[in-house]
Enzyme design. Structure first.
Site, PDB file in Angstrom:
ATOM      1  N   GLN A 153       1.064  -1.347  -0.284  1.00 36.65           N
ATOM      2  CA  GLN A 153       0.560   0.481   0.024  1.00 36.65           C
ATOM      3  C   GLN A 153       0.445   1.509   0.490  1.00 36.65           C
ATOM      4  OE1 GLN A 153      -2.728  -1.788   3.063  1.00 36.65           O
ATOM      5  NE2 GLN A 153      -4.328  -0.469   1.779  1.00 36.65           N
ATOM      6  N   HIS A 169       0.438  -9.187   4.420  1.00 38.89           N
ATOM      7  CA  HIS A 169      -0.548  -8.718   4.513  1.00 38.89           C
ATOM      8  C   HIS A 169      -0.772  -8.478   3.720  1.00 38.89           C
ATOM      9  CE1 HIS A 169      -2.407  -4.857   6.135  1.00 38.89           C
ATOM     10  NE2 HIS A 169      -3.047  -5.139   5.528  1.00 38.89           N
ATOM     11  N   ASN A 211      -1.962 -10.772   8.719  1.00 45.38           N
ATOM     12  CA  ASN A 211      -2.934  -9.877   8.317  1.00 45.38           C
ATOM     13  C   ASN A 211      -4.745 -10.322   8.736  1.00 45.38           C
ATOM     14  OD1 ASN A 211      -3.853  -6.675   9.307  1.00 45.38           O
ATOM     15  ND2 ASN A 211      -3.905  -7.476   7.036  1.00 45.38           N
ATOM     16  N   GLU A 212      -5.331 -10.455   9.192  1.00 41.70           N
ATOM     17  CA  GLU A 212      -7.180 -10.335   8.792  1.00 41.70           C
ATOM     18  C   GLU A 212      -7.040 -11.239   7.638  1.00 41.70           C
ATOM     19  OE1 GLU A 212      -7.925  -7.220   7.115  1.00 41.70           O
ATOM     20  OE2 GLU A 212      -7.947  -5.780   8.763  1.00 41.70           O
TER      21      GLU A 212
HETATM   22  C1  FCB Z   1      -7.762  -3.602   6.833  1.00 39.34           C
HETATM   23  C2  FCB Z   1      -6.225  -3.801   6.383  1.00 39.34           C
HETATM   24  C3  FCB Z   1      -6.233  -2.117   5.781  1.00 39.34           C
HETATM   25  C4  FCB Z   1      -6.673  -1.562   5.420  1.00 39.34           C
HETATM   26  C5  FCB Z   1      -7.809  -1.326   6.368  1.00 39.34           C
HETATM   27  C6  FCB Z   1      -8.296  -0.087   5.222  1.00 39.34           C
HETATM   28  O1  FCB Z   1      -8.475  -5.104   6.693  1.00 39.34           O
HETATM   29  O2  FCB Z   1      -5.412  -4.423   7.339  1.00 39.34           O
HETATM   30  O3  FCB Z   1      -4.695  -3.213   4.884  1.00 39.34           O
HETATM   31  O4  FCB Z   1      -6.846  -1.923   3.986  1.00 39.34           O
HETATM   32  O5  FCB Z   1      -8.974  -2.304   5.926  1.00 39.34           O
END
Ligand code: FCB
Length: 437
Positions: free
Chosen positions: A28, A128, A172-173
């Site tokens: 990003q 990520h 991440n997520e």
């Molecule tokens: C999260 C992500 C991050 C960004 C935010 C707004 O889900 O981890 O990269 O996009 O949202």
């Protein structure tokens, strides 16, 4: 501690050593990410010939953070922050399977050293959302060997930096990666296959555990966790049985089962009549902390005739809605912290929280209200040890391209000039007040 009239209720005891930071991710902000599932996705078209990213944008140079990191570290310091969460770009570090790029590893070493020199604690995210092309071409996280592939990569980076980096997030997520990539199709590989989403999510959880183990073998001292998105789910039509079930299923499968996996090694991803995937007898407790990314609450409506059976309905008035269309629901931060504290006594970190708000009218109250919720959680005894804003800079917001501006600093992408947003000043003042006491 706080003398600002708006800050009633904020004077909670944030101890010295509490991590006040901002977060970014490599794809990003860095620029020059040309060898990943995302770079390929950005130049691809959907079946109707439409670009995948808003306005056909590509991440391209993004914020040129790869080159401008010294200046950006100065921006963190300018906010009074003592921590920075960022990710390393797997596709740059391991551009071909098993071939690790020395120059890329040295780059991250320089970033870490610059942070430490500035008195800023690094927290590294190993994965990520972005995968090297070779990995996605092999099937990405749908392939059974993916946890081992991730563990090898993690170990390589960790071997290099664990002597200096005390905080690590493996992934991440995972559920956003799996749902957006394999259900909604908003992320690569843009598939619509719930079953595959379950498979991918299970492999990502397994990968987390393997990454944790592989790193701990190298050096047990650093704290290793995972950053998970935790949404609050509510029924759209109050009292409507099917909407209530939809909200409960989302809570169970996306929040509760995630925590159950971490704490017990058991995972049961189950949508009745649609999908059931399990992980059994995995190592329990393979984490030192949980990172919570909190943004919003979703109101879910059950749909009989839709393939996915459920949709999220916007209910909040415009003044309570961000540029992402997300409801501003600060109490939810307290709720998700309680949720996590209910399953583990290990430390928690808010690894992301922030707002896309181009007008900058909502940013200041957004942060003040969320800090109030954070303070409330600490007062209840919840062991939350850090708070990272998303994001330090406006950046490439995945499928939305550069249209959604989450930055504490505005970025002019033509000149790369960074400017502190007025709405971010409250956060700076709050952090400075806390750190001064
Ligand atoms: C999260 C992500 C991050 C960004 C935010 C707004 O889900 O981890 O990269 O996009 O949202």
């Amino acid at each position: 501690m706080m003398h600002n009239g708006n800050s009633g209720g904020l004077n909670a005891p944030f101890p010295t050593g509490f991590l006040w930071g901002a977060a970014t991710s490599s794809h990003q902000v860095e620029g020059g990410c040309t060898n990943s599932n995302w770079s390929a996705f950005e130049s691809a078209r959907d079946a109707e010939g439409r670009p995948r990213i808003a306005g056909g944008q590509v991440a391209g140079d993004a914020c040129r953070h790869w080159y401008r990191y010294p200046e950006d570290i100065g921006l963190l310091a300018g906010l009074g922050m003592n921590a920075y969460r960022f990710s390393v770009e797997w596709s740059k570090i391991e551009p071909r399977q098993g071939a690790f790029d020395e120059a890329a590893l040295s780059h991250y070493e320089r970033v870490v050293d610059a942070l430490l020199t500035a008195g800023i604690t690094p927290m590294i995210t190993l994965h990520h959302f972005t995968d090297p092309l070779w990995f996605s071409e092999q099937g990405g996280f749908a392939q059974p060997g993916s946890p081992e592939i991730l563990a090898r990569f993690a170990r390589k980076v960790y071997e290099r930096l664990a002597d200096r980096v005390c905080y690590w997030c493996t992934i991440n997520e995972p559920s956003v990666y799996a749902v957006n990539g394999y259900v909604t199709g908003e992320f690569p590989p843009a598939e619509h296959d719930l079953r595959k989403a379950g498979l991918v999510l299970g492999n990502m959880l397994h990968a987390h555990t393997r990454m944790y183990q592989a790193c701990k073998e190298v050096n047990p001292a650093p704290q290793i966790g995972i950053a998970t998105n935790v949404f609050v789910f509510a029924p759209y039509r109050r009292g409507h049985p099917m909407d209530i079930i939809a909200a409960r299923l989302a809570q169970r499968n996306l929040n509760d089962e995630f925590f159950r996996y971490l704490t017990t090694g058991e995972w049961d991803f189950h949508f009745p009549f649609m999908l059931r995937t399990r992980l059994r007898s995995m190592p329990a407790d393979a984490f030192d902390f949980i990172g919570l990314n909190y943004y919003t609450r979703f109101h879910l409506q059950f749909l009989w005739h839709d393939r996915t059976r459920v949709r999220s309905v916007h209910t909040a008035p415009p003044e309570k809605t961000t540029d992402m269309g997300w409801e501003i629901y600060p109490e939810g931060l307290g709720e998700v912290l309680e949720m996590a504290a209910g399953v583990t006594a290990k430390p928690l970190y808010v690894t992301e929280n922030g707002i896309a708000d181009d007008s900058d009218h909502k940013r200041a109250p957004f942060f003040l209200d969320h800090l109030r919720a954070l303070a409330g959680a600490r007062r209840k005894g919840i062991d939350v040890r850090g708070y990272f804003c998303w994001s330090l800079l406006d950046n490439f917001e995945w499928a939305h391209g550069f249209t959604k501006r989450f930055g504490l600093y505005h970025v002019d992408f033509a000149t790369q000039e960074r400017t502190l947003r007025r709405g971010s000043a409250v956060l700076r003042d709050f952090i400075n007040a806390c750190r001064a006491t």
